[in-house]
Design a protein around this motif. Structure first.
Motif, PDB file in Angstrom:
ATOM      1  N   GLU A  12       0.751  -1.216   0.046  1.00  0.00           N
ATOM      2  CA  GLU A  12      -0.127  -0.064   0.031  1.00  0.00           C
ATOM      3  C   GLU A  12       0.894   1.317  -0.091  1.00  0.00           C
ATOM      4  N   LYS A  13       1.899   1.248   0.703  1.00  0.00           N
ATOM      5  CA  LYS A  13       2.826   2.373   0.843  1.00  0.00           C
ATOM      6  C   LYS A  13       4.266   2.258   0.065  1.00  0.00           C
ATOM      7  N   VAL A  14       4.232   1.286  -0.691  1.00  0.00           N
ATOM      8  CA  VAL A  14       5.822   1.050  -1.381  1.00  0.00           C
ATOM      9  C   VAL A  14       5.474   1.028  -2.725  1.00  0.00           C
ATOM     10  N   LEU A  47      17.110   9.297  -3.228  1.00  0.00           N
ATOM     11  CA  LEU A  47      16.534   7.536  -3.543  1.00  0.00           C
ATOM     12  C   LEU A  47      17.431   6.848  -4.047  1.00  0.00           C
ATOM     13  N   THR A  48      17.730   5.667  -3.636  1.00  0.00           N
ATOM     14  CA  THR A  48      18.909   4.793  -4.068  1.00  0.00           C
ATOM     15  C   THR A  48      18.268   4.285  -5.459  1.00  0.00           C
ATOM     16  N   ILE A  49      19.246   4.113  -6.313  1.00  0.00           N
ATOM     17  CA  ILE A  49      18.963   3.443  -7.695  1.00  0.00           C
ATOM     18  C   ILE A  49      19.045   1.967  -7.545  1.00  0.00           C
ATOM     19  N   MET A  60      15.451   2.216 -11.787  1.00  0.00           N
ATOM     20  CA  MET A  60      14.263   1.813 -11.027  1.00  0.00           C
ATOM     21  C   MET A  60      14.517   2.493  -9.641  1.00  0.00           C
ATOM     22  N   LEU A  61      13.207   2.845  -9.137  1.00  0.00           N
ATOM     23  CA  LEU A  61      13.298   3.617  -8.024  1.00  0.00           C
ATOM     24  C   LEU A  61      12.367   3.034  -7.149  1.00  0.00           C
ATOM     25  N   VAL A  62      12.604   2.552  -5.821  1.00  0.00           N
ATOM     26  CA  VAL A  62      11.442   2.270  -4.890  1.00  0.00           C
ATOM     27  C   VAL A  62      11.304   3.332  -3.873  1.00  0.00           C
ATOM     28  N   VAL A  63      10.064   3.841  -3.640  1.00  0.00           N
ATOM     29  CA  VAL A  63       9.684   4.832  -2.728  1.00  0.00           C
ATOM     30  C   VAL A  63       8.774   4.296  -1.616  1.00  0.00           C
ATOM     31  N   GLN A  64       9.023   4.708  -0.511  1.00  0.00           N
ATOM     32  CA  GLN A  64       8.148   4.254   0.562  1.00  0.00           C
ATOM     33  C   GLN A  64       7.397   5.997   0.978  1.00  0.00           C
ATOM     34  N   ALA A  65       6.137   5.824   0.949  1.00  0.00           N
ATOM     35  CA  ALA A  65       5.395   6.881   1.449  1.00  0.00           C
ATOM     36  C   ALA A  65       5.306   7.065   3.007  1.00  0.00           C
ATOM     37  N   VAL A  66       6.214   7.914   3.380  1.00  0.00           N
ATOM     38  CA  VAL A  66       6.473   7.982   4.957  1.00  0.00           C
ATOM     39  C   VAL A  66       6.247   9.673   5.318  1.00  0.00           C
ATOM     40  N   GLY A  67       6.072  10.654   4.351  1.00  0.00           N
ATOM     41  CA  GLY A  67       5.872  11.975   4.650  1.00  0.00           C
ATOM     42  C   GLY A  67       5.287  12.766   3.607  1.00  0.00           C
ATOM     43  N   GLU A  68       5.020  14.085   3.341  1.00  0.00           N
ATOM     44  CA  GLU A  68       4.237  14.771   2.404  1.00  0.00           C
ATOM     45  C   GLU A  68       4.982  14.642   1.033  1.00  0.00           C
ATOM     46  N   THR A  70       7.211  12.226   0.040  1.00  0.00           N
ATOM     47  CA  THR A  70       7.357  10.845  -0.738  1.00  0.00           C
ATOM     48  C   THR A  70       5.774  10.330  -0.957  1.00  0.00           C
ATOM     49  N   ARG A  71       4.751  10.911  -0.224  1.00  0.00           N
ATOM     50  CA  ARG A  71       3.489  10.728  -0.643  1.00  0.00           C
ATOM     51  C   ARG A  71       3.018  11.424  -2.034  1.00  0.00           C
ATOM     52  N   LYS A  72       3.508  12.377  -2.326  1.00  0.00           N
ATOM     53  CA  LYS A  72       3.189  13.031  -3.573  1.00  0.00           C
ATOM     54  C   LYS A  72       4.321  12.401  -4.693  1.00  0.00           C
ATOM     55  N   ILE A  73       5.310  11.849  -4.604  1.00  0.00           N
ATOM     56  CA  ILE A  73       5.977  10.985  -5.509  1.00  0.00           C
ATOM     57  C   ILE A  73       4.986   9.836  -6.035  1.00  0.00           C
ATOM     58  N   CYS A  74       5.007   9.204  -4.687  1.00  0.00           N
ATOM     59  CA  CYS A  74       3.970   7.728  -4.797  1.00  0.00           C
ATOM     60  C   CYS A  74       2.819   7.886  -5.643  1.00  0.00           C
ATOM     61  N   ALA A  75       1.982   9.292  -5.495  1.00  0.00           N
ATOM     62  CA  ALA A  75       0.875   9.536  -6.089  1.00  0.00           C
ATOM     63  C   ALA A  75       0.897   9.704  -7.712  1.00  0.00           C
ATOM     64  N   LEU A  76       2.100   9.940  -8.170  1.00  0.00           N
ATOM     65  CA  LEU A  76       2.547  10.013  -9.520  1.00  0.00           C
ATOM     66  C   LEU A  76       2.070   8.687 -10.277  1.00  0.00           C
ATOM     67  N   GLU A  77       1.629   8.866 -11.519  1.00  0.00           N
ATOM     68  CA  GLU A  77       1.431   7.797 -12.261  1.00  0.00           C
ATOM     69  C   GLU A  77       2.324   7.681 -13.626  1.00  0.00           C
ATOM     70  N   ALA A  78       2.136   6.475 -14.176  1.00  0.00           N
ATOM     71  CA  ALA A  78       2.793   6.442 -15.627  1.00  0.00           C
ATOM     72  C   ALA A  78       2.467   7.409 -16.364  1.00  0.00           C
ATOM     73  N   GLY A  79       3.566   8.205 -17.103  1.00  0.00           N
ATOM     74  CA  GLY A  79       3.301   9.300 -18.008  1.00  0.00           C
ATOM     75  C   GLY A  79       3.492  10.582 -17.433  1.00  0.00           C
ATOM     76  N   ASP A  80       3.397  10.678 -15.860  1.00  0.00           N
ATOM     77  CA  ASP A  80       3.817  11.878 -15.416  1.00  0.00           C
ATOM     78  C   ASP A  80       5.268  11.872 -15.222  1.00  0.00           C
ATOM     79  N   CYS A  81       5.734  13.181 -14.780  1.00  0.00           N
ATOM     80  CA  CYS A  81       7.254  13.348 -14.789  1.00  0.00           C
ATOM     81  C   CYS A  81       7.502  13.806 -13.448  1.00  0.00           C
ATOM     82  N   LEU A  82       8.860  13.363 -12.942  1.00  0.00           N
ATOM     83  CA  LEU A  82       9.638  14.239 -12.014  1.00  0.00           C
ATOM     84  C   LEU A  82      10.024  15.483 -12.235  1.00  0.00           C
ATOM     85  N   THR A  83       9.898  16.481 -11.611  1.00  0.00           N
ATOM     86  CA  THR A  83      10.179  17.782 -12.035  1.00  0.00           C
ATOM     87  C   THR A  83      11.852  17.747 -12.105  1.00  0.00           C
ATOM     88  N   ASP A  84      12.520  17.104 -11.090  1.00  0.00           N
ATOM     89  CA  ASP A  84      13.997  16.931 -11.123  1.00  0.00           C
ATOM     90  C   ASP A  84      14.575  15.840 -10.680  1.00  0.00           C
TER      91      ASP A  84
END
Length: 262
Positions: A12-14, A47-49, A60-68, A70-84
């Protein structure tokens, strides 16, 4: 911007993200990490590669939602972009051929940064035994990928729902007792690495730990990742993230980390 080409959930959070980053994919080595940011004014997150595909130009990045953030990153979907996305950063793992077995152990999301080390150790010609652990079966990640590059895999869970019931140290000690172990690599929660270090010190086996979990800004400027190693102050993001576990003052590190508990 770096486009997310694939997203899936370990739990759920990873979340696992496959991200376009051809230059990083080409240059990265085991132990390296990247700094990512989502949204203008967003927080920098190290984030470790976990893996890279140089043909596809992805990491490949593995992200655990533990704060605001990381929750924003985990909420992104395929097709979205990381700002940096900046990297690879940090000092790479010292990979070499050992005379004896290399034991690679990790707990929880620590399995993600362990994966490229397991792969590299095996490609260097080592016998690799991996010990992966989590609270329960649903929190064990990347097991198939770890098995691909390991001669043997021991799975430990707190509740016994996968593998054997017990802590990661029980699995590591079993290997230490039956094999000639040249080196142990440990990645996971600070308390886990502390007790793995105490165990391997008893057996006089060199041990490397990765302290990536305490990094914040990734440049050494914030000072949040300072750690006492052999009586000297080090910064995980610029001097590490890997250190001689027997030289790390885990008690001091754990005490400082508790300052962030709510």
């Amino acid at each position: 911007m770096n486009r997310i080409v694939e997203k899936s959930y370990f739990s759920e959070k990873v979340v696992k993200l496959i991200v376009e980053a051809p230059a990083v994919a080409k240059a990265r080595k085991p132990g390296h990490f990247v700094i990512v940011r989502t949204g203008e004014g967003g927080e920098r997150i190290p984030l470790t590669i976990a893996a890279a595909d140089t043909t596809a130009g992805t990491i490949m990045l593995v992200v655990q939602a533990v704060g605001e953030s990381t929750r924003k990153i985990c909420a992104l979907e395929a097709g979205d972009c990381l700002t940096d996305l900046v990297g690879p950063l940090g000092r790479a793992t010292d990979i070499k051929k050992h005379e004896g077995t290399v034991v690679c152990c990790a707990g929880g999301v620590g399995i993600a940064p362990l994966l490229p080390i397991v792969e590299a150790m095996k490609k260097a010609g080592n016998r690799v035994v991996s010990v992966i652990a989590a609270r329960s079966a649903d929190l064990i990640i990347l097991e198939d990928e770890i098995r691909k590059w390991s001669d043997e895999v021991v799975v430990m869970t707190d509740d016994g729902s996968a593998g054997r019931k017990g802590l990661v140290t029980a699995g590591v000690e079993e290997i230490l007792q039956k094999e000639n172990v040249s080196e142990v690599v440990a990645i996971g929660p600070a308390v886990m690495m502390k007790f793995v270090s105490l165990l391997t010190k008893k057996y006089n086996v060199p041990t490397i730990c990765s302290l990536n979990t305490i990094m914040v800004d990734g440049t050494g400027m914030c000072g949040a990742c300072r750690v006492n190693v052999g009586g000297k102050m080090r910064f995980v993001c610029v001097d590490g993230p890997e250190f001689d576990a027997h030289q790390v003052d885990f008690d001091e590190m754990i005490m400082r980390m508790r300052a962030y508990d709510l």
